[in-house]
Enzyme design. Structure first.
Site, mmCIF file in Angstrom:
data_model
loop_
_atom_site.group_PDB
_atom_site.id
_atom_site.type_symbol
_atom_site.label_atom_id
_atom_site.label_comp_id
_atom_site.label_asym_id
_atom_site.label_seq_id
_atom_site.Cartn_x
_atom_site.Cartn_y
_atom_site.Cartn_z
ATOM 1 N N HIS A 1 -43.200 -168.520 60.423
ATOM 2 C CA HIS A 1 -42.456 -167.034 60.246
ATOM 3 C C HIS A 1 -41.732 -167.306 61.810
ATOM 4 O O HIS A 1 -40.539 -166.395 61.392
ATOM 5 C CB HIS A 1 -43.471 -165.198 60.543
ATOM 6 C CG HIS A 1 -44.650 -166.322 61.734
ATOM 7 N ND1 HIS A 1 -44.235 -166.072 62.524
ATOM 8 C CD2 HIS A 1 -45.940 -164.974 61.272
ATOM 9 C CE1 HIS A 1 -45.623 -165.810 63.187
ATOM 10 N NE2 HIS A 1 -46.128 -165.432 62.318
ATOM 11 N N ASN B 1 -45.233 -157.714 59.714
ATOM 12 C CA ASN B 1 -46.048 -157.748 58.867
ATOM 13 C C ASN B 1 -46.401 -157.181 57.721
ATOM 14 O O ASN B 1 -46.638 -156.206 57.960
ATOM 15 C CB ASN B 1 -47.234 -158.995 58.783
ATOM 16 C CG ASN B 1 -47.535 -160.322 59.797
ATOM 17 O OD1 ASN B 1 -46.395 -160.104 59.738
ATOM 18 N ND2 ASN B 1 -48.494 -160.427 60.282
ATOM 19 N N LEU C 1 -42.056 -158.742 56.964
ATOM 20 C CA LEU C 1 -42.289 -160.313 56.105
ATOM 21 C C LEU C 1 -43.420 -160.044 55.212
ATOM 22 O O LEU C 1 -43.943 -159.920 54.780
ATOM 23 C CB LEU C 1 -43.109 -161.062 57.687
ATOM 24 C CG LEU C 1 -42.743 -160.931 58.790
ATOM 25 C CD1 LEU C 1 -43.110 -161.984 60.065
ATOM 26 C CD2 LEU C 1 -41.461 -161.965 59.302
ATOM 27 N N GLN D 1 -36.741 -166.833 53.240
ATOM 28 C CA GLN D 1 -37.189 -167.856 53.924
ATOM 29 C C GLN D 1 -36.564 -168.989 53.651
ATOM 30 O O GLN D 1 -35.986 -169.519 52.676
ATOM 31 C CB GLN D 1 -38.502 -167.596 54.225
ATOM 32 C CG GLN D 1 -39.093 -168.219 55.094
ATOM 33 C CD GLN D 1 -40.898 -167.864 54.706
ATOM 34 O OE1 GLN D 1 -41.069 -168.690 53.790
ATOM 35 N NE2 GLN D 1 -42.125 -168.239 55.729
ATOM 36 N N LYS E 1 -56.745 -159.024 55.896
ATOM 37 C CA LYS E 1 -56.731 -160.793 55.327
ATOM 38 C C LYS E 1 -57.302 -160.958 54.130
ATOM 39 O O LYS E 1 -57.631 -162.067 54.163
ATOM 40 C CB LYS E 1 -56.918 -161.007 56.620
ATOM 41 C CG LYS E 1 -55.613 -160.862 57.954
ATOM 42 C CD LYS E 1 -54.012 -161.411 57.350
ATOM 43 C CE LYS E 1 -53.296 -161.422 57.984
ATOM 44 N NZ LYS E 1 -52.110 -161.753 57.953
ATOM 45 N N LYS F 1 -48.119 -160.677 47.517
ATOM 46 C CA LYS F 1 -49.659 -159.834 48.591
ATOM 47 C C LYS F 1 -48.659 -158.554 48.393
ATOM 48 O O LYS F 1 -49.972 -157.563 48.156
ATOM 49 C CB LYS F 1 -50.183 -160.673 49.483
ATOM 50 C CG LYS F 1 -51.550 -159.999 50.546
ATOM 51 C CD LYS F 1 -51.264 -160.997 52.366
ATOM 52 C CE LYS F 1 -52.633 -160.223 52.558
ATOM 53 N NZ LYS F 1 -53.244 -160.724 53.838
#
Length: 597
Positions: free
Chosen positions: A286, A314, A179, A257, A464, A193
């Site tokens: 997701h 992820n 993802l 997506q 994160k 990211k």
């Protein structure tokens, strides 16, 4: 060739994108090495965003006739709710029910942007939950704590027990999906990211993932191992540019997506924002992976290519690698159509969701904090009772996925997450909207005999925050020859790091203050308050707290610190040679010992 158009993300800079040769199907792009003979060349052209205010104004919706927002079903529909409040399970006849009144406005808007039938069906299911006033609450008396799960250790050796041609044959039947739709805006990022450097020599998440795929294909003689990235329109350009530059020979597939319309809170109609029509759309979470697989034709193409098994995780979780024993266990021994990797909860996890067993179906479900009634919060947060949380590392049997989606009329009816925001998230004075999302892990409730396996925390190492990033950049972790990243030998547990959000929350601020990551391989806990600059040659051991109450950054002298509590406020020029100063500062801050070596 039909060009599949979808709305742009707000951060998209361009309406036109021409991918490399080898694009296959609608939205599922297969990127091939330059020497590959490709007869199919096309462009993936998202349409320019236009407001549908004229179309919407010509239509009317009496929301009071479509559903009672206090919870009653529309009179025209006899189907049960998409996720009844009794146990969180989902309705198996979603597409057989009468269409949701008022949804034609959304169907029109999505159709004008060429959204796939699968994505429209999934959004309609979510919209139905909203207008019916469903809460998705799962009370404690509707579930039983999950127990007796197989362990990661019990799967060891499963690859060696494979019949026939063994692991090479199984890998040819497997696809890896990462993802990759997030920008990491909470860390101040404006690109994908996964392009953030996380190890030395500017090694990014995608560097490590790409190298892992290359190694797996070469090491095990499995050139047909499929690799997919689920991108958003915010990450697609950057990702393709990255792989074109650093991995020109790596074959991979882009899974795009979908986008969902925002819903005006007051009218339950499609939100209209003429100042910036792009802001009328939002990502669907997701859980969109399932309609994206079906709607782009990727699911059918994978099955036609003999692919039966999907591993999804992820891209920012470097612990989520393609584990061969887990793959073999899932495919050959578990008998499960869907397998979730879970970890044991700790006190720091008590506010997050947990795995449970539905009393109504005896099947596994997920309960998130938003689905827990207030009176049950004590049980929800009892980590000795509800012991397991979802890592978002999932194993899916594609044959069963296709059959289950067909059974439900072309979708997986996942519980809906309702997010209340403003249409322009940067302007709180703009109209309030609902953004509807789903989570892919909640699909565990859609499959009969779905399973879970308890894995160690090493399989769950997401980045994160900038504190997570600092640890990953330090010597607490090491990169193996196959490009997997693991705790350095001798490091039993990743150090707990807390950085001052005022100075380290954003990546650019972290990079400005951390010229070189300190050694953390022997550190158990690090707390930093105020602007403290770290330079090469700094080693932290045990539990360390470093404080600077001043406004200007102060450099921590590059030495070894053991179990220390240091206040740099009054002494910006402190040096390790000032032996007398150390005990003085220690006493002033209640320190229990600091050693400079």
């Amino acid at each position: 060739h039909h060009i599949h158009r979808r709305p742009l993300m707000p951060s998209d800079a361009s309406d036109v994108l021409a991918p490399p040769p080898g694009v296959m199907g609608e939205g599922g792009h297969d990127y091939l090495p330059p020497e590959t003979d490709s007869s199919l060349v096309t462009s993936h052209l998202p349409s320019s965003m236009t407001s549908l205010s004229a179309s919407l104004s010509s239509l009317s919706l009496d929301i009071s006739k479509s559903a009672d927002v206090d919870g009653e079903e529309p009179e025209a529909s006899s189907a049960s709710s998409a996720h009844p409040v009794t146990d969180g399970r989902v309705n198996s006849n979603v597409m057989e029910q009468t269409p949701v009144p008022g949804f034609d406005l959304f169907r029109l808007k999505m159709s004008k942007e060429d959204c796939s039938t699968a994505s429209i069906a999934a959004f309609e299911n979510n919209y139905k939950s909203l207008v019916n006033g469903e809460t998705g609450m799962i009370p404690e008396d509707a579930i039983t704590p999950a127990s007796g799960l197989p362990t990661y250790e019990s799967t060891r050796g499963a690859a060696a027990r494979l019949p026939g041609k063994g692991i090479a044959e199984l890998l040819s039947q497997t696809a890896v999906v990462k993802l990759n739709g997030g920008l990491g805006t909470s860390m101040g990022l404006e690109k994908a990211k996964s392009l953030l450097p996380v190890r030395g020599n500017d090694t990014t998440f995608l560097d490590l993932i790409g190298r892992q795929v290359e190694h797996m294909r070469k090491q095990h003689g499995a050139p047909n191992l499929k690799f997919l990235l689920m991108n958003s329109f915010s990450t697609s350009d950057d990702t393709k540019e990255f792989f074109g530059g650093r991995f020109p020979q790596l074959q991979w597939t882009e899974l795009m997506q979908n986008m969902s319309p925002k819903i005006d809170k007051a009218t339950k109609t499609p939100a209209v924002f003429e100042e910036n029509p792009k802001l009328e759309w939002c990502p669907p979470g997701h859980g969109d992976i399932y309609p994206a697989l079906l709607g782009t034709g990727t699911l059918d193409r994978l099955l036609e290519d003999g692919v039966k098994y999907l591993f999804v995780s992820n891209s920012d979780n470097l612990g989520a690698t393609l584990d061969l024993d887990l793959l073999a266990y899932f495919a050959n021994e578990s008998g499960a159509p869907f397998l979730m990797e879970v970890c044991e909860r700790t006190e720091s996890d008590k506010k997050g969701g947990h795995l449970a067993v539905s009393n109504a179906t005896n099947g596994l479900i997920l309960r998130e904090s938003a689905q827990c009634p207030k009176e049950d919060e004590g049980s929800f947060q009892d980590v000795t009772k509800h012991r397991f949380f979802n890592t978002n590392n999932l194993w899916v049997n594609l044959v069963h996925l296709k059959a289950t989606m067909s059974k439900h009329g072309g979708l997986l009816p996942l519980p809906t997450i309702f997010n209340e925001k403003t249409v322009d998230p940067r302007n709180k004075k703009t109209p309030k909207v609902y953004q509807l999302e789903t989570a892919m892990g909640s699909a565990i409730a859609c499959f009969d005999k779905a399973g879970a396996v308890c894995v160690p925390r090493t399989r769950f190492a997401p980045v994160k925050t900038c504190a997570d990033l600092l640890v990953l950049r330090s010597d607490a972790y090491t990169t193996l020859p196959d490009s997997r990243v693991q705790l350095t030998p001798g490091v039993a547990k990743s150090p707990v790091v807390k950085l001052d959000d005022d100075h380290y929350k954003l990546v650019d601020k972290l990079d400005a203050l951390v010229e070189a990551a300190p050694s953390l391989s022997a550190c158990t806990k690090l707390t930093v308050q105020g602007p403290v600059r770290f330079v090469a040659g700094t080693t932290l051991k045990g539990s360390c707290r470093i404080v600077n109450h001043g406004a200007d950054a102060v450099t921590l002298p590059p030495k070894t610190y053991v179990d220390c509590d240091i206040d740099l406020t009054a002494s910006a020029t402190a040096t390790a040679d000032n032996d007398a100063a150390v005990p003085s500062k220690a006493r002033a801050t209640g320190c229990f010992g600091c050693l400079f070596r």
